[in-house]
Structure formats: C-alpha cells, structure tokens
Write an enzyme that holds these catalytic residues in place. Structure first.
Site, PDB file in Angstrom:
ATOM      1  N   LYS A 431       0.838  -1.203   0.000  1.00 13.07           N
ATOM      2  CA  LYS A 431       0.000   0.000   0.000  1.00 13.07           C
ATOM      3  C   LYS A 431       0.871   1.251   0.000  1.00 13.07           C
ATOM      4  CE  LYS A 431      -0.151  -0.293   5.010  1.00 13.07           C
ATOM      5  NZ  LYS A 431      -0.853  -0.872   6.136  1.00 13.07           N
ATOM      6  N   TYR A 653      13.895  32.399   4.600  1.00  6.75           N
ATOM      7  CA  TYR A 653      12.638  33.077   4.921  1.00  6.75           C
ATOM      8  C   TYR A 653      12.599  33.514   6.377  1.00  6.75           C
ATOM      9  CZ  TYR A 653      10.332  31.542   0.635  1.00  6.75           C
ATOM     10  OH  TYR A 653       9.969  31.355  -0.654  1.00  6.75           O
TER      11      TYR A 653
HETATM   12  C1  PLP Z   1      -0.151  -1.744   6.840  1.00  8.57           C
HETATM   13  C2  PLP Z   1      -0.731  -2.936   7.423  1.00  8.57           C
HETATM   14  C3  PLP Z   1       0.076  -4.026   7.777  1.00  8.57           C
HETATM   15  C4  PLP Z   1       1.573  -3.998   7.717  1.00  8.57           C
HETATM   16  O1  PLP Z   1       2.043  -3.373   8.875  1.00  8.57           O
HETATM   17  P1  PLP Z   1       3.600  -3.214   9.213  1.00  8.57           P
HETATM   18  O2  PLP Z   1       3.621  -2.671  10.561  1.00  8.57           O
HETATM   19  O3  PLP Z   1       4.115  -2.269   8.201  1.00  8.57           O
HETATM   20  O4  PLP Z   1       4.181  -4.553   9.076  1.00  8.57           O
HETATM   21  C5  PLP Z   1      -0.554  -5.173   8.218  1.00  8.57           C
HETATM   22  N1  PLP Z   1      -1.890  -5.245   8.318  1.00  8.57           N
HETATM   23  C6  PLP Z   1      -2.702  -4.223   8.009  1.00  8.57           C
HETATM   24  C7  PLP Z   1      -4.164  -4.371   8.169  1.00  8.57           C
HETATM   25  C8  PLP Z   1      -2.151  -3.012   7.559  1.00  8.57           C
HETATM   26  O5  PLP Z   1      -2.942  -1.993   7.280  1.00  8.57           O
END
Ligand code: PLP
Length: 758
Positions: A431, A653
C-alpha cells in the site's frame, strides 16, 4: 499453478513405478524446497543439476508437508510418503508439461533468440492483455526446467500462452520444440559476430529456429530471411504499420518491439488500441540496466558476472542497439585470473566491437570521458569498482534520489520467512506505493520472491498492479462502493468490514454475474478502526450462507500495539481473535485463512501466526533493534550552490538565522515538498557530507534548504546523505518528530527512485 491431476493420472502420465497411492489431488509441482510455501496438493520433483541433487532435499520437502515425490534414485522417506520412481526426473517433468500443454487448443507463442526474450515476452503481454487472457512464463524462466514449469501454468481460464525459450546446449531445442509445440513464434535475433565466424552464426540461427519447425508463423527481422527460407518456416517481417507504431515507444530495442507489434497485429489488435500502451511499455528488470548516459551515450550496466555466457548475452545486447553506430565495451579484468582474462579476450575478439577497453587496474581511461553518441557496455564481476564509476557517466536528470536496495529487501523477506512455520502464508503490504518505495517495482520483486498475497489500501493501487502484469492475489483493505466495478474487473479481493458494504458488493457481483468471488472479512478486536464485531456475526453468517456470490478466503484483524511485546493488550486482542476463529470455522468450515500479525507482530508474537501474516515495514528493514534486518533505503542529494556569508547576514525566509561569523552555506535542492519536514529547520536537521555531520541553517523552504558547511571543504555538485550509512532513517524520523512509516511515505513522488540489485 492450478493443475488437477490425481495421483493415478500422474503415475500413468509418467509411466512411473509407485508406492502407495496419494489420496489428494496434484495441483502444483515444485523442485526447490526453499520455495515451498503450500505443501498441500504438491508433487516434489527431485531434479539433478550440475551443482546439486534434489534427492538430498526430499526429507526437507517432507518436513514442509509434501507427501508426493517423483524421484529417479532410491530415497528414504517415512511410510506415509507416496513415491513415484521414474527413469529421469527432468524428462518426467517435461513429459508432464507436454501432456498438460496438449490439453489446450489455444495459441502458444514461443519466443527465442539470444537477447531480449524476457523483454519481448513482457511487451507482447502488455500489447495483448486487453484482448486475451494470457498465461506467460514467470520472470525469465527459460531453461529446460523453466519451460516445463511455464507450460504447467496453462489453464482453461486462459486463451493464449507466451513462453520464453532459451537453450544453453546444442541439442536442447529439439526437446523443447516437442514439449512447447508453438503455434506462433518470435525470433529476437542473435548478436552479429565477426565475418570469419559466419559459419558458426549460421549454425546458431539454424539451431534456434528448430523451435519453430511446426509453427504456423514466426515474427522476425528481415535480415534472417535466408535461414528461415532454408528451414522452410513461414516468417513475417515487420510491416510498415508495425514499424510506425514502434517509433512511439522510448526504447533502444526497436527491432524486438517491431516483432512483437507484428505478432500483436496478426492476433487482431488494432493499432490505435496499442498506441497508449506503447507510450508506457514496461521496463524489464534484468541484470542489465540500460541507462541514458551523458553526451548522448546509451549505457549498458551489467556488473554482475563475467562468465562467458553472461558476456555473450551482454555483447549481444550491445550489438543489437542499432541506433548507436559506435559500440564500446569496458571490461573489468581486475578480479579475473590470467586464464579467465585470456578466454575473455579470445571471446571478445570474435565480435565487431569498435573499441574494447580492458581494465587491469582500478582506474578508467580518461579517453572514455570523451566518448559521444555511442553504446557503452560496462561488464564486470559483482564486486567491481566500476559499479560506482558508472554514476559519472549517467546523465543526471535529478539531483535528489532515493536508492532502494532490492537485495536487502529480499533478505529481509527471507528473515521474516525464517520466523514462520513452513505452512504460514505471507502477505506483503504494498500500500501507499509500497511505503513510498514504488508500487509496481516492489510488487514485481515480491512476486518474484514467491509471496502468497499482496495487500493494498485502495482499489486504484490494485488496478495499477494488475496493469503492470502482477498476477498474485491482491487484497484491498479499503474497498469503497465506487470501486467495486474495478475490483471485480481486475480480480482484486476486497476486505469487507460491515453489512452494508457486503450487501452492496454482492449487488455488484450479481450485476456482473459472478459467483464464488474471493473476499476477506475484517473483524474488530480492539483497534476500533474497521471491522465486524461479535454482535454483527449472526447477520453476517446469514448473508454469507444465503449468497453464493462471495467466497470468504480469510478472516483477519490487526494488533494495536504489536511493537510493544510486553503490552497485555496484544493478548486480549489475540484471545478475541481466537474466539472469532472458532465461530467462523464452525459456520463456514475449514479452509479459511486467519491472520492477525504485522511485521512487529511476527517478531514479537510467533504464537499468533495462524495461517497467514501481513508483512509491511519489516521488508524494508525498519524495525528497531533487529540485527537480522538490513536497511534498504538511502536518500541523497547534491549541493546546488555554496555561498560565503558574513557576520550579520541572514539566511532564508523570515531571516530566521543570523550569522555570528563568516560562514559557508550550501543550498540543497530538497525541501518540505520533497519530504524534508519543516521541523528540521534551524539546526534540528542533521545530514552527512563526506561522512561528516552537517546541520540545517534557517527555515526549510518548499523546494530547498540550507546547510552549514563552514568546516568542510566542498563544492557544488557534492553528494549529501539525507538517509544512508551515517544517518539512519530512525534518526531522521526522530528529528522530524514522527515515525519511520510517515517519513517513508512522505518522500515525494518527484524524488527519483533508483532500484539497486547487488
Ligand atoms: C499496513 C498494514 C500491515 C503492515 O504493517 P507493518 O507494521 O508495516 O508490518 C498489516 N496489516 C494491516 C491491516 C495493515 O494496514
């Protein structure tokens, strides 16, 4: 693989001697125990290779749960193993592939030649995939084993196969022709060798063309007309439309693309439908990296191995770059023995390369800097100094880039795998563009590492992966109603978290006349984000049992404090999850996957693995205090300008900084819109220049920031490390007042991503 043979079929097909019958079906085959993740319904073929013997690993396979074995030597296995003994296991595998292929009447396109096969396969796939359901060789599987495994991927759900075929020994092609029996072919060509070697070149083409003995048509370049004529094979050369279309793509490999286009036109694709595809053809990951160089040069970076086979491929690539008339090879011999050096020189002498630089000391000749408008091959062993030098020949479009070390990521995945039970499936989260590291590239990497599932947050991300040819199952965590159509069309698997969403999804499935569509159920265990709670279950099961449209593949939940191993909340959540598991199993039967753990969960709570885990940040190596993990990201920029300021001068700035003495200030082309958080201004941000710490001066701007380099002699263009060997991502995240997750995903898209492979 989705075969459906019974054990009796298999024994019959292979004409094998069998011990007791195996009860289950055979759905897949495997030959490498390291890649066995589902042992159920698997037949293990013990193959021989030059270096190894698969019979050594049968017990290993048994321990992973495999019960069906195909062997050609005596093996000792427990009584419940079912063993088929054949004459020769490789031939048996090929025989199985041949019989499997014979079931399908749809066209099989075979691709061969001495370069560009994987590229041709991926391009042809991209050109055809909107009109065909295609099965294609995974990665660059083109050996004797690979061809068989590729054919075994064929199924009734497809209507076209694209198979890459490579040979390393003279007689192999006849065997492969028999197994593949291609309907159509693409011949990518062979690299041009010297005149005096003309005989051997002719021989070489003739051997390769044996693959197409029974094909209806082959697509090739006109320069191969006479061997085709002699072999009496029907050949089609690129037509004017194919040539015109090929011009739309930015690739140096026009002739390979023309062949693919001619094949796609033959298979009924319309030119106007292919135009948009040509504008974004996939770049094919290979050991060879094709780079745009300074001074109109094209660079081929192949610093991986220097054996003659690899050298031949690389030289063929070099010589196939038609639009650069000057061909140059730079070959690093510093790591080769005298014997090797002699062989390499003899070999290279056969090819019409305009200039060959043999490197015998760790320094490149200055004349190389003057080369213009040429194709330059850099060929060296893996540990060569040349790897770094190539940087200087690259055209630098960007002054800020993020390096992603793919080998480190693979090592990290394997580290996590070593923590899993052999049958636990692995879902990798890609993701948010794979945590900012680049969506498609990472998904391909994970697919090649054999992970079972990919996970994305939104349907759009999943659609992009499908467009890029990702075939693995993809779970979508936030499946909104507006995306259901795309989800169904692209075979994405939504996570369902409440009844209205499920009802709406079932409605869409009915409209698309789909049944048995895979979904995942998210349950609430304490995170209080998304998910069904215990009170919703009656309604849920009622709906699930009444509706054949959906098929629950898995049930999952997420730990809120998995990075705090001592927090008892984790166990509370796990207990609640175990209760869900009981109810779901009772209502929906076995065969569901259950998953609860993310990366730190896998490390801290091995007892809650269930049948699947979801790996995210851990792949990048970013869990603190885990010596087994390797950092995979490095972020660099270059100094744009250096100014000398006097006491009383201000910087940036708001004139937030006033010099108390003369200072040297360097401006970096990187600001908060690139992901350098504004809190890092005024000395809080630390970067590294020549291995020494430097601090920010004044406020961080949108696209720039300033650092104090008074104590370090440096110049415009010098490299500054934002994250790397000196500055860890943890340091930068802390200084930015955030966590690694936020830091990684806030590195802007305009920062170029460079993928390294060691
Ligand atoms: C993003 C996510 C993960 C992975 O989590 P990490 O801490 O990056 O390993 C696992 N399960 C769900 C539902 C997530 O949204």
């Amino acid at each position: 693989m989705n075969l459906n043979y019974t054990y009796a079929d298999l024994a019959d097909l292979l004409d094998a001697e069998q011990t007791q019958p195996y009860k289950g079906e055979i759905k897949a085959v495997a030959y490498d125990t390291r890649k066995i993740y589902h042992a159920e319904a698997l037949a293990f073929f013990a193959l021989h290779s030059e270096k190894d013997n698969g019979h050594k690993y049968v017990l290993d396979a048994y321990e992973k749960g495999v019960r069906c074995f195909v062997v050609d030597e005596r093996v000792e296995l427990p009584d419940d193993a079912c063993v088929l003994t054949v004459e020769d296991t490789l031939e048996a595998l090929q025989q199985l592939a041949k019989k499997h292929r014979e079931q399908f009447a749809y066209p099989v396109v075979a691709i061969t030649g001495s370069y560009g096969k994987t590229m041709a396969k991926e391009w042809l796939y991209s050109l055809l995939k909107d009109d065909y359901q295609i099965v294609r060789s995974p990665k660059s599987y083109n050996s004797q084993i690979g061809v068989a495994l590729s054919l075994l991927e064929m199924s009734h759900e497809h209507n076209l196969a694209i198979i890459e075929v490579g040979i390393s020994e003279p007689d192999e092609m006849e065997i492969l022709e028999d197994i593949v029996d291609p309907t159509l072919g693409i011949f990518t060509g062979i690299g041009a060798a010297h005149q005096e070697n003309f005989e051997s070149e002719k021989q070489h083409v003739k051997e390769k063309l044996k693959l197409f003995k029974h094909s209806n048509f082959v697509f090739a370049q006109e320069e191969y007309a006479s061997p085709f004529r002699r072999a009496k094979i029907n050949v089609e050369y690129p037509s004017t439309p194919a040539k015109e279309l090929a011009k739309l793509a930015a690739t140096p490999f026009k002739s390979t693309l023309e062949n693919c286009l001619e094949c796609a036109l033959f298979l009924g694709r319309q030119p106007e439908d292919m135009e948009p595809i040509l504008k974004q053809l996939p770049t094919v990951a290979s050991r060879m990296e094709i780079l745009i160089g300074k001074k109109d040069n094209v660079l081929i970076n192949d610093t991986y191995s220097l054996d003659l086979h690899a050298l031949e491929q690389a030289v063929n690539y070099l010589l196939s770059l038609k639009e650069k008339s000057q061909k140059i090879a730079v070959i690093d011999l510093t790591l080769s023995s005298e014997e090797e050096q002699r062989k390499i020189e003899q070999f290279i002498a056969n090819y019409p390369i305009d200039k060959v630089y043999y490197i015998r000391e760790e320094i490149l000749p200055e004349t190389l800097d003057l080369v213009e408008n040429a194709a330059i091959l850099f060929k060296a062993k893996r540990k060569s100094f040349i790897k770094k030098e190539i940087e200087n020949f690259k055209e630098k479009k960007h002054d800020t880039w993020l390096e992603i070390d793919q080998s480190a990521i693979l090592e990290n995945i394997n580290h996590f795998r070593s923590k899993l039970h052999p049958n636990t499936k692995l879902l990798c989260m890609v993701k948010a563009s794979s945590y900012g590291s680049g969506d498609v590239k990472m998904a391909h990497l994970m697919e090649s590492a054999g992970v079972d599932y990919l996970g994305v947050a939104y349907a759009d991300e999943g659609v992009d992966l499908r467009k890029a040819g990702i075939q693995s199952p993809i779970m979508v965590m936030n499946a909104s109603e507006s995306a259901f159509q795309e989800i169904i069309k692209n075979e994405l698997e939504p996570a369902i978290f409440d009844i209205p969403q499920l009802e709406a999804f079932i409605g869409s499935l009915i409209r698309f006349k789909k049944t048995n569509f895979p979904i995942h159920i998210k349950v609430e265990t304490g995170m209080n984000r998304l998910g069904f709670s215990e009170d919703d279950l009656d309604d849920l099961f009622e709906l699930l049992q009444a509706q054949p449209e959906v098929n629950v593949k898995s049930v999952y939940s997420h730990l809120a404090s998995s990075d705090h191993p001592s927090s008892t909340f984790n166990h509370k959540q796990a207990k609640r999850f175990a209760q869900y598991k009981e109810v779901f199993t009772e209502k929906l039967g076995g065969g569901l996957d259950f998953h609860l753990l993310n990366s730190s969960g896998i490390l801290n709570f091995p007892e809650y693995q269930y049948s699947m885990v979801r790996l995210g940040i851990g792949m990048y190596g970013y869990i603190e205090k885990q010596p087994g993990l390797k950092a995979s990201l490095a972020w660099y920029t270059r100094i744009s300008q250096i100014k000398i300021i006097q006491k009383g001068d201000t910087v940036g700035y708001g004139q937030n900084f006033t010099a108390e003495k003369e200072m040297h200030i360097a401006t970096l082309p990187i600001g908060y819109s690139d992901g350098i958080h504004r809190v890092l201004g005024n000395g809080k941000g630390e970067f590294f220049l020549q291995g020494k710490k430097v601090h920010t001066v004044g406020n961080i701007c949108m696209d720039m920031c300033m650092i104090d380099v008074s104590d370090i002699p440096c110049q415009k263009g010098d490299l500054v490390e934002i994250i790397g060997a000196n500055n860890t991502i943890f340091d930068l995240a802390k200084a930015s007042g955030t966590i690694v997750y936020e830091l990684m995903t806030s590195i802007s898209k305009r920062v170029e991503r460079i993928y390294l492979q060691n």
